[in-house]
Structures are given as structure tokens and as C-alpha cells.
Design a protein around this motif. Structure first.
Motif, PDB file in Angstrom:
ATOM      1  N   UNK A 148      23.362  -2.848 -63.101  1.00  0.00           N
ATOM      2  CA  UNK A 148      24.685  -3.488 -63.035  1.00  0.00           C
ATOM      3  C   UNK A 148      25.268  -3.327 -61.623  1.00  0.00           C
ATOM      4  N   UNK A 149      26.192  -4.184 -61.279  1.00  0.00           N
ATOM      5  CA  UNK A 149      26.866  -4.084 -59.984  1.00  0.00           C
ATOM      6  C   UNK A 149      27.538  -2.728 -59.844  1.00  0.00           C
ATOM      7  N   UNK A 150      27.457  -2.165 -58.638  1.00  0.00           N
ATOM      8  CA  UNK A 150      28.112  -0.885 -58.363  1.00  0.00           C
ATOM      9  C   UNK A 150      27.245   0.329 -58.606  1.00  0.00           C
ATOM     10  N   UNK A 151      25.999   0.113 -59.020  1.00  0.00           N
ATOM     11  CA  UNK A 151      25.091   1.234 -59.271  1.00  0.00           C
ATOM     12  C   UNK A 151      23.823   1.068 -58.442  1.00  0.00           C
ATOM     13  N   UNK A 152      23.239   2.200 -58.030  1.00  0.00           N
ATOM     14  CA  UNK A 152      21.985   2.184 -57.295  1.00  0.00           C
ATOM     15  C   UNK A 152      21.032   3.205 -57.886  1.00  0.00           C
ATOM     16  N   UNK A 153      19.762   3.065 -57.562  1.00  0.00           N
ATOM     17  CA  UNK A 153      18.728   3.991 -58.025  1.00  0.00           C
ATOM     18  C   UNK A 153      18.308   4.885 -56.874  1.00  0.00           C
ATOM     19  N   UNK A 154      18.499   6.179 -57.041  1.00  0.00           N
ATOM     20  CA  UNK A 154      18.029   7.157 -56.063  1.00  0.00           C
ATOM     21  C   UNK A 154      16.680   7.692 -56.536  1.00  0.00           C
ATOM     22  N   UNK A 155      15.633   7.451 -55.757  1.00  0.00           N
ATOM     23  CA  UNK A 155      14.287   7.898 -56.117  1.00  0.00           C
ATOM     24  C   UNK A 155      13.868   9.061 -55.234  1.00  0.00           C
ATOM     25  N   UNK A 156      13.388  10.128 -55.867  1.00  0.00           N
ATOM     26  CA  UNK A 156      12.880  11.295 -55.142  1.00  0.00           C
ATOM     27  C   UNK A 156      11.407  11.066 -54.825  1.00  0.00           C
ATOM     28  N   UNK A 157      11.092  10.947 -53.541  1.00  0.00           N
ATOM     29  CA  UNK A 157       9.754  10.543 -53.126  1.00  0.00           C
ATOM     30  C   UNK A 157       8.649  11.486 -53.580  1.00  0.00           C
ATOM     31  N   UNK A 158       8.941  12.771 -53.709  1.00  0.00           N
ATOM     32  CA  UNK A 158       7.883  13.725 -54.045  1.00  0.00           C
ATOM     33  C   UNK A 158       7.889  14.097 -55.526  1.00  0.00           C
ATOM     34  N   UNK A 159       8.533  13.269 -56.343  1.00  0.00           N
ATOM     35  CA  UNK A 159       8.602  13.585 -57.773  1.00  0.00           C
ATOM     36  C   UNK A 159       7.395  13.071 -58.549  1.00  0.00           C
ATOM     37  N   UNK A 160       6.529  12.309 -57.904  1.00  0.00           N
ATOM     38  CA  UNK A 160       5.280  11.872 -58.528  1.00  0.00           C
ATOM     39  C   UNK A 160       4.196  11.809 -57.457  1.00  0.00           C
ATOM     40  N   UNK A 161       2.930  11.943 -57.833  1.00  0.00           N
ATOM     41  CA  UNK A 161       1.850  11.899 -56.838  1.00  0.00           C
ATOM     42  C   UNK A 161       1.563  10.470 -56.383  1.00  0.00           C
ATOM     43  N   UNK A 162       1.422  10.290 -55.091  1.00  0.00           N
ATOM     44  CA  UNK A 162       1.028   8.995 -54.532  1.00  0.00           C
ATOM     45  C   UNK A 162      -0.493   8.919 -54.560  1.00  0.00           C
ATOM     46  N   UNK A 163      -1.030   7.912 -55.208  1.00  0.00           N
ATOM     47  CA  UNK A 163      -2.484   7.809 -55.371  1.00  0.00           C
ATOM     48  C   UNK A 163      -3.172   7.550 -54.020  1.00  0.00           C
ATOM     49  N   UNK A 164      -4.416   8.007 -53.878  1.00  0.00           N
ATOM     50  CA  UNK A 164      -5.119   7.905 -52.587  1.00  0.00           C
ATOM     51  C   UNK A 164      -5.211   6.502 -52.015  1.00  0.00           C
ATOM     52  N   UNK A 223      23.086   6.399 -59.507  1.00  0.00           N
ATOM     53  CA  UNK A 223      24.356   6.843 -58.914  1.00  0.00           C
ATOM     54  C   UNK A 223      25.185   5.612 -58.547  1.00  0.00           C
ATOM     55  N   UNK A 224      26.420   5.842 -58.153  1.00  0.00           N
ATOM     56  CA  UNK A 224      27.233   4.742 -57.647  1.00  0.00           C
ATOM     57  C   UNK A 224      26.665   4.277 -56.315  1.00  0.00           C
ATOM     58  N   UNK A 225      26.691   2.968 -56.104  1.00  0.00           N
ATOM     59  CA  UNK A 225      26.133   2.434 -54.868  1.00  0.00           C
ATOM     60  C   UNK A 225      26.094   0.924 -54.898  1.00  0.00           C
ATOM     61  N   UNK A 226      25.283   0.356 -53.986  1.00  0.00           N
ATOM     62  CA  UNK A 226      25.318  -1.099 -53.789  1.00  0.00           C
ATOM     63  C   UNK A 226      24.138  -1.824 -54.422  1.00  0.00           C
ATOM     64  N   UNK A 227      23.738  -1.410 -55.629  1.00  0.00           N
ATOM     65  CA  UNK A 227      22.755  -2.129 -56.440  1.00  0.00           C
ATOM     66  C   UNK A 227      21.392  -2.245 -55.733  1.00  0.00           C
ATOM     67  N   UNK A 228      20.972  -1.168 -55.096  1.00  0.00           N
ATOM     68  CA  UNK A 228      19.673  -1.139 -54.455  1.00  0.00           C
ATOM     69  C   UNK A 228      18.920   0.128 -54.811  1.00  0.00           C
ATOM     70  N   UNK A 229      17.881   0.434 -54.052  1.00  0.00           N
ATOM     71  CA  UNK A 229      17.086   1.647 -54.237  1.00  0.00           C
ATOM     72  C   UNK A 229      17.146   2.464 -52.958  1.00  0.00           C
ATOM     73  N   UNK A 230      17.406   3.744 -53.107  1.00  0.00           N
ATOM     74  CA  UNK A 230      17.424   4.670 -51.976  1.00  0.00           C
ATOM     75  C   UNK A 230      16.259   5.640 -52.164  1.00  0.00           C
ATOM     76  N   UNK A 231      15.408   5.741 -51.152  1.00  0.00           N
ATOM     77  CA  UNK A 231      14.277   6.668 -51.185  1.00  0.00           C
ATOM     78  C   UNK A 231      14.707   7.987 -50.546  1.00  0.00           C
ATOM     79  N   UNK A 232      14.639   9.065 -51.324  1.00  0.00           N
ATOM     80  CA  UNK A 232      15.116  10.359 -50.859  1.00  0.00           C
ATOM     81  C   UNK A 232      13.943  11.322 -50.678  1.00  0.00           C
ATOM     82  N   UNK A 233      13.994  12.066 -49.600  1.00  0.00           N
ATOM     83  CA  UNK A 233      13.041  13.157 -49.434  1.00  0.00           C
ATOM     84  C   UNK A 233      13.475  14.294 -50.358  1.00  0.00           C
ATOM     85  N   UNK A 234      12.536  15.179 -50.664  1.00  0.00           N
ATOM     86  CA  UNK A 234      12.809  16.287 -51.578  1.00  0.00           C
ATOM     87  C   UNK A 234      13.958  17.138 -51.058  1.00  0.00           C
ATOM     88  N   UNK A 235      14.849  17.462 -51.984  1.00  0.00           N
ATOM     89  CA  UNK A 235      15.948  18.361 -51.640  1.00  0.00           C
ATOM     90  C   UNK A 235      17.214  17.654 -51.200  1.00  0.00           C
TER      91      UNK A 235
END
Length: 345
Positions: A260-276, A332-344
Motif C-alpha cells: 500500500x502507499x506509504x509503506x516500504x519493504x526493508x530487506x536484510x541482505x544477510x538474512x538468507x544465503x545467496x546461491x553461488x 516500515x513507513x516509506x515510499x513504497x519501495x525496497x530498501x536493502x540493508x546491511x546486517x545490523x
């Protein structure tokens, strides 16, 4: 001089043989609602009375240039799984159960054995998704395609109760984002994949790649995962507020489609393994995070958005139904996009 359709490049007898060869595979997928066989002008499917207020959900897709890998390897029995997956995973996002599937196979010269391999893969995909291969079309078009090549398109129809449509409207701040592991590249980004591996670095499909633990061709032809049965089971036990099928555009463009408008997805980059395979492509192409996550699924093929209180239950259910799942972020609240976050962060 005798002129015939066959001399012009269209073999009607080959078409008839193909229909006979694929009937068994299609019939193996039939659900009780199917009331027609393969070979007629149209497929018939009875919408039974167990639905109170049914809404039909439809989707169409193809396989893209992953087909080029199948051509080069002369392996045609998995590409149909990709075709089904790309369609049924899309309609699953709305909460729909796939009912039936139709395919379109077009080629320069129809080869019944090859066509049977392709349809066999489609039927396997339909069985995995629980839908019927209700019919399709096989077109022989000399001059339109290169010899030995073909194109595929698929069409899925599903159903959902109107009051159970999942459209993301109930997503709110604090909700958890669950990612289901992919099976590698699935069916997206192959134009870049082929450019890097074959034009820039001159790899061979039969080349063993130590990082991958298999040949490059085997890795590239891994079929797209079909998430239908596991997600339908989880839906019966947990409220799912939103879902996304991670296809072209990756996580960066597909997850926002359900927010929905006004929400964004914050993804923690190290929360899953990146395949080779993704790490290798990043290295070869010198791709940064933004480009990688906008081109490839980066190890996450399907996303669920749920209440925080349900995340452990969903992880347990996912494992029970054969999925590898991770908590990969938060709304979280935000501009309807995805933010890639480093751990921590």
C-alpha cells in the motif's frame, strides 16, 4: 507440378502424431472437473458448487531466452516446468488455486518426439501445481523460426473466493517478510546470463563449475520452483496479507507491487544465503547490489508478508511442506519501495 502443404514445410501427419503422443501426459493431470479430452476444439472445465462467490484469476507468461539453453543442450523435458511455474506462481499471488493450464508451442518444423518431451515437462509442472493441462495449440510455421528452435507461451486460470482475495491492502507497518528459497535463476535474467557466460567469458555448457557443483548447463536449466501447494496449505492456517512472485525485476520491483502507499519493504541482505550462481554472475559482470537485485531473484523466488506474531509458525509450516524459508525483512513507513540493508542497520 504437385503442390502440397508438406512441401511448403507444414507436416499435418506430424501434427497428428504429436497429439497422440501428448494425450497420455495431458490426461495424467486431469482433475475431476475436466469434462473433455485432448484433441477437440476447446477444453471444458466444470466450476463446481463448492465455491460461494468465486472469482476467476488468469495469467499468461513465457520462458524467455532460457529456451536458448534448452536448444543448445538438446534437453527439452524441463522447460515446460518453467512455463507452468511462471504462470501459476503469478496467479497464486492473489490467493488463487490454479484450476487449468493451456500451452502454445510454435516451431519451424514439428518433431513429435521433441514436442512430447516439452509437453511432458508441462504436465509435470501441472501435476506439481495441482492443475489440469486442459489443452493447447501446436503451430508449425516454417520461415518464422530458426530450424530446431521453438517458442512457448502458457496460460493459467485459477479461482479464489471473492472475500479471500489477497491484494496487499491489509499490509501494515511492522509486518514480517518471509522469503521462500528459489531453485537458482528460475526463468529471468537470461539475456544478461548468456551475454556474460558465452559472449564475454566464453564458457561452455558442459563445463564443470566448481562453485556450482555441476555443469554450467545443468545449473542454468534448473526448473523454476512451483510454490502453489505449500502456499495454499499455509493460507489455510495463517493470514497472509500479501505475496509476490520474484520474476523479472527481482525483489526490488516485484515486492513493491503489493505494498500500500506509504509503506516500504526493508530487506536484510544477510538474512538468507545467496546461491553461488548469483555470486558468480555478480563477479563476472561487476554487478552492484541494485543491479543484481533488479535483474535476478538472488535466491528468493516467492515472498509472503504476514503479521510478526505468525512468522515462526509460517517458517515451521514452510519446512513441513518442503520449502526453505527465511525471515528476510520487515515492513516500515516509506515510499513504497525496497530498501536493502546491511546486517545490523
Amino acid at each position: 507440378m504437385n503442390q502440397s502443404y508438406k512441401k511448403a514445410g507444414v507436416d499435418i501427419e506430424a501434427g497428428n502424431k504429436t497429439v497422440e503422443r501428448i494425450k497420455y501426459h495431458a490426461k495424467s493431470t486431469f482433475r475431476p472437473e475436466v469434462i473433455s479430452g485432448i484433441g477437440g476444439f476447446a477444453g471444458l472445465f466444470e466450476l463446481q458448487h463448492r465455491y460461494k462467490n468465486p472469482v476467476l484469476v488468469s495469467g499468461a507468461d513465457g520462458v524467455g531466452t532460457k529456451l536458448k539453453i534448452a536448444f543448445a543442450m538438446e534437453r527439452h523435458d524441463t522447460i515446460g516446468i518453467d512455463l507452468v511455474a511462471m504462470c501459476v506462481n503469478d496467479i497464486l499471488v492473489q490467493g488463487a488455486e490454479p484450476l487449468f493450464f493451456l500451452d502454445y508451442l510454435a516451431t519451424a518444423k514439428l518433431e513429435p518426439k521433441k514436442a512430447e518431451e516439452i509437453i511432458k515437462g508441462i504436465s509435470i509442472g501441472c501435476l506439481e501445481a495441482g492443475c489440469a493441462l486442459l489443452g493447447g495449440e501446436t503451430a508449425e510455421m516454417p520461415g518464422m523460426y530458426q530450424q530446431e528452435e521453438y517458442d512457448l507461451a502458457g496460460f493459467a486460470v485459477g479461482v479464489v473466493e471473492k472475500d479471500k482475495i489477497i491484494d496487499g491492502s491489509k499490509i501494515e507497518e511492522g509486518d514480517a517478510i518471509i522469503g521462500f528459497a528459489s531453485n537458482g535463476l528460475h526463468s529471468n535474467g537470461f539475456s544478461l546470463v548468456r551475454y556474460l557466460f558465452f559472449e564475454q567469458y566464453h564458457f561452455h555448457l558442459d563445463e564443470m563449475i566448481s562453485e556450482l557443483g555441476c555443469s554450467l548447463g545443468d545449473e542454468l536449466l534448473k526448473p523454476t520452483r512451483i510454490y502453489v501447494q505449500s502456499v495454499l496449505q499455509i493460507m489455510k492456517q495463517v493470514q497472509i496479507k500479501g505475496m509476490a512472485h520474484i520474476t523479472g525485476g527481482g525483489l526490488l520491483e516485484n515486492v513493491p507491487r503489493v505494498l500500500p502507499a506509504g509503506l516500504q519493504a526493508n530487506l536484510q541482505l544477510k538474512s538468507w544465503p545467496i546461491q553461488p550462481i548469483f555470486t558468480l554472475l555478480q563477479k563476472l559482470g561487476e554487478l552492484d547490489h541494485q543491479e543484481s537485485f533488479r535483474t535476478f531473484n538472488m535466491g528468493i523466488g516467492f515472498v509472503l508478508i504476514i503479521d510478526q506474531k505468525d512468522k515462526e509458525k509460517v517458517l515451521d509450516l514452510a519446512k513441513q511442506y518442503g520449502e526453505t524459508a527465511y525471515v528476510i525483512g520487515e515492513i516500515t513507513k516509506g515510499d513504497q519501495g525496497v530498501v536493502l540493508l546491511e546486517e545490523g542497520r
